[in-house]
Design an enzyme around this catalytic site. Structure first.
Site, short mmCIF file in Angstrom:
data_model
loop_
_atom_site.label_atom_id
_atom_site.label_comp_id
_atom_site.label_asym_id
_atom_site.label_seq_id
_atom_site.Cartn_x
_atom_site.Cartn_y
_atom_site.Cartn_z
N ASP A 57 0.85 -1.19 0.00
CA ASP A 57 0.00 0.00 0.00
C ASP A 57 0.89 1.24 0.00
O ASP A 57 1.57 1.52 0.98
CB ASP A 57 -0.90 -0.03 1.24
CG ASP A 57 -1.78 1.21 1.36
OD1 ASP A 57 -1.77 2.04 0.43
OD2 ASP A 57 -2.48 1.33 2.38
N GLU A 137 31.06 11.59 0.04
CA GLU A 137 31.83 11.54 1.30
C GLU A 137 30.89 11.92 2.45
O GLU A 137 30.95 13.03 2.97
CB GLU A 137 33.02 12.51 1.23
CG GLU A 137 34.01 12.20 0.12
CD GLU A 137 35.11 13.26 0.00
OE1 GLU A 137 35.01 14.31 0.69
OE2 GLU A 137 36.05 13.05 -0.76
N GLU A 139 29.47 12.50 6.01
CA GLU A 139 29.96 12.67 7.38
C GLU A 139 28.80 12.45 8.35
O GLU A 139 27.64 12.61 7.99
CB GLU A 139 30.54 14.07 7.55
CG GLU A 139 31.75 14.33 6.67
CD GLU A 139 32.16 15.80 6.61
OE1 GLU A 139 33.29 16.08 6.19
OE2 GLU A 139 31.33 16.66 6.96
N GLU A 194 36.61 13.47 12.04
CA GLU A 194 36.50 14.75 11.34
C GLU A 194 36.83 15.90 12.29
O GLU A 194 37.29 15.71 13.41
CB GLU A 194 35.08 14.91 10.76
CG GLU A 194 35.00 14.58 9.26
CD GLU A 194 35.79 15.53 8.41
OE1 GLU A 194 36.08 16.66 8.86
OE2 GLU A 194 36.12 15.17 7.26
N GLU A 201 34.03 10.40 9.36
CA GLU A 201 33.84 10.21 7.92
C GLU A 201 34.41 8.86 7.53
O GLU A 201 35.50 8.48 7.97
CB GLU A 201 34.54 11.32 7.13
CG GLU A 201 34.37 11.22 5.61
CD GLU A 201 35.01 12.38 4.86
OE1 GLU A 201 35.73 12.11 3.88
OE2 GLU A 201 34.79 13.53 5.27
N HIS A 250 30.20 15.81 0.44
CA HIS A 250 30.85 16.22 -0.80
C HIS A 250 30.71 15.10 -1.83
O HIS A 250 30.91 13.93 -1.51
CB HIS A 250 32.34 16.50 -0.57
CG HIS A 250 32.60 17.49 0.52
ND1 HIS A 250 33.81 17.58 1.17
CD2 HIS A 250 31.81 18.45 1.07
CE1 HIS A 250 33.75 18.53 2.08
NE2 HIS A 250 32.55 19.07 2.04
N ARG A 322 39.15 25.20 -0.88
CA ARG A 322 37.88 24.57 -0.56
C ARG A 322 36.79 25.56 -0.19
O ARG A 322 35.77 25.18 0.36
CB ARG A 322 38.08 23.56 0.57
CG ARG A 322 38.85 22.32 0.14
CD ARG A 322 39.24 21.46 1.34
NE ARG A 322 39.63 20.12 0.95
CZ ARG A 322 40.81 19.79 0.48
NH1 ARG A 322 41.74 20.71 0.31
NH2 ARG A 322 41.09 18.53 0.14
N GLU A 340 34.16 18.08 -7.85
CA GLU A 340 33.62 17.80 -6.52
C GLU A 340 32.65 18.91 -6.12
O GLU A 340 33.05 20.06 -5.96
CB GLU A 340 34.75 17.71 -5.50
CG GLU A 340 34.27 17.54 -4.06
CD GLU A 340 35.39 17.75 -3.04
OE1 GLU A 340 35.22 17.34 -1.88
OE2 GLU A 340 36.43 18.36 -3.41
N ARG A 342 30.62 20.50 -3.28
CA ARG A 342 30.85 20.44 -1.84
C ARG A 342 29.64 20.85 -0.99
O ARG A 342 29.70 20.78 0.24
CB ARG A 342 32.04 21.34 -1.49
CG ARG A 342 33.35 20.87 -2.14
CD ARG A 342 34.51 21.82 -1.87
NE ARG A 342 34.74 22.02 -0.44
CZ ARG A 342 35.38 21.17 0.35
NH1 ARG A 342 35.84 20.03 -0.15
NH2 ARG A 342 35.57 21.46 1.63
#
Length: 451
Positions: A57, A137, A139, A194, A201, A250, A322, A340, A342
């Protein structure tokens, strides 16, 4: 040898069920918000599941269907079969398979199935001559539980980035999580503590985009289950503790041609990125505000997306730092060239998030968009005037703005399909409105005795 309409891969699953003494199968799927759901059936129903599907359902599943059209059918993907790793030795085994959802009335794939949305994105890539690889990645935080088994925000360690025991007291939990993931077929690259206390991570190998999205859901389930065995609560909430770093996811993306070449690599380019990669990157930047609604789908997501805590909020790319939304990581070999993104966080629905990233990038390729110059300076140190000089926009500041951006972005809205897009917008507008009318502890502490 196969029987009836059973394929070789399905027969291999049936053989493993018998060999491993599997009693129950969890047939998993996700709702629009990314919550893993499952229908548990006796393992003897496995062959029926393959040949006929399992009916359920759908009216009680978030964003699926109305009560008058509720009958849905689960069709398991044999490639996703895995024994669940948290059984006790004396117990018989349980296993899971991830399913696609079908309409019973038409027999067609259900348009509200997030896995189907990602498959549609991959079909578009295939029509353009590409296969998509992805590597997230995710975390997460590990918190202690109180005497009633409820989650707290107390961490059991004082660790920081890449710390070892005794500061990183959760290393044993991470180890058991890794063992569990590996038993389910994951190839683990690395794990580490981390930046924030209690934050961790675990990185797993890249794979094709569909397998990767499946793996994210499995990862979250395994992390939570094994943490609970240690008396810990694992959360993928983006920002559970104020004024420290939040949890991101990321996501690395690359396109490969039909002959196995990385379509993102070019030795002659200053950044070793091909024209295809530059256009893909430009497409993601172009559609970044709308992507944010899907990749950062909770009110809490925007407590992470603020300057000063290593979360990207500025729509730019870089090959060095970054602080930009998109980074071009260093690649030792041509096959590793990738981009990447982020901004995503691990509360997102991985199928929808990866799907909209792909559609955005492919739209950039189809339009022949040109990426802006990379920003090699620390954008966090720019004032508003300098950001304007560089033409750097900012991501939506809250869930309401992000949903507005999604509704205004025809390409991304349509990529989700009308069913999922409208249901998602409806759910998230309600969530944001509930947040706006609530009164937080911060407000009470700040104003109750002052005014």
């Amino acid at each position: 040898m196969t029987s009836g309409n059973i394929t070789e891969s399905e027969q291999a699953v049936l053989d493993e069920i018998e060999a491993e003494d599997v009693d129950f199968l969890r047939l998993q799927f996700t709702d629009i918000l990314g919550t893993v759901k499952n229908v548990s059936v006796p393992a003897r129903q496995a062959e029926k599941a393959f040949t006929d599907g399992i009916y359920f359902d759908g009216s009680s599943i978030e964003g699926f269907v109305r009560i008058q059209e509720s009958d849905m059918r689960l069709v398991p993907d044999p490639d996703t079969f895995a024994i669940l790793p948290w059984r006790q030795k004396e117990e018989s085994a349980a296993a899971r398979m991830i399913c696609d959802v079908y309409n019973t009335s038409t027999g067609d794939p259900f348009e509200g199935d997030p896995r189907r949305v990602l498959k549609n994105a991959l079909d578009r890539a295939d029509e353009m001559g590409y296969e998509v690889n992805a590597a997230p990645e995710p975390e997460f935080f590990l918190f202690e539980e109180d005497e009633d088994g409820r989650a707290t925000t107390k961490t059991g360690d004082q660790g920081g980035y890449f710390d070892l025991a005794p500061k990183d007291l959760a290393s044993d939990v991470r180890r058991d999580i890794i063992y569990g993931l590996e038993s389910m077929g994951f190839e683990i690259e690395a794990s580490h503590h981390e930046v924030a206390k209690g934050q961790h991570e675990i990185n797993f190998e890249y794979d094709d985009a569909l397998t990767t999205a499946d793996n994210v859901g499995t990862f979250r389930t395994v992390v939570r289950a094994i943490a609970a065995q240690h008396g810990q609560h694992a959360t993928f909430m983006p920002k559970p503790i104020p004024r420290i770093n939040g949890s991101g996811m990321h996501t690395h993306l690359s396109l490969f041609t039909e002959d196995g070449e990385n379509a993102f690599h070019d030795d002659d380019d200053e950044f070793n990125l091909s024209d295809t990669a530059h256009s893909f990157l430009a497409g993601v930047l172009e559609h970044a505000p709308a992507i944010t609604a899907i990749a950062n789908p909770t009110v809490n997501s925007y407590k992470r997306l603020v300057p000063g805590y290593e979360a990207p909020v500025y729509v730019a790319w870089s090959d060095r730092n970054r602080s930009a939304l998109i980074r071009k990581p260093a690649a030792r070999v041509p096959a590793a060239s990738r981009v990447e993104l982020r901004s995503p966080d691990p509360s997102c629905n991985p199928y929808l998030a990866i799907a909209v990233m792909i559609h955005a990038g492919l739209d950039g390729i189809e339009q022949g968009l040109e990426a802006p110059d990379p920003v090699r300076e620390n954008i966090y140190e720019f004032d508003e005037e300098k950001r304007e000089e560089y033409g750097i926009d900012t991501l939506p500041a809250n869930l309401g703005e992000a949903v507005d951006a999604l509704e205004e972005d025809e390409a991304i809205y349509n990529a989700l399909g009308e069913h999922i897009a409208s249901k998602f917008v409806e759910a998230k507008r309600q969530e944001f409105e509930d947040y706006l009318v609530d009164v937080s502890d911060w407000e009470l502490d700040r104003y109750l005795e002052t005014f």
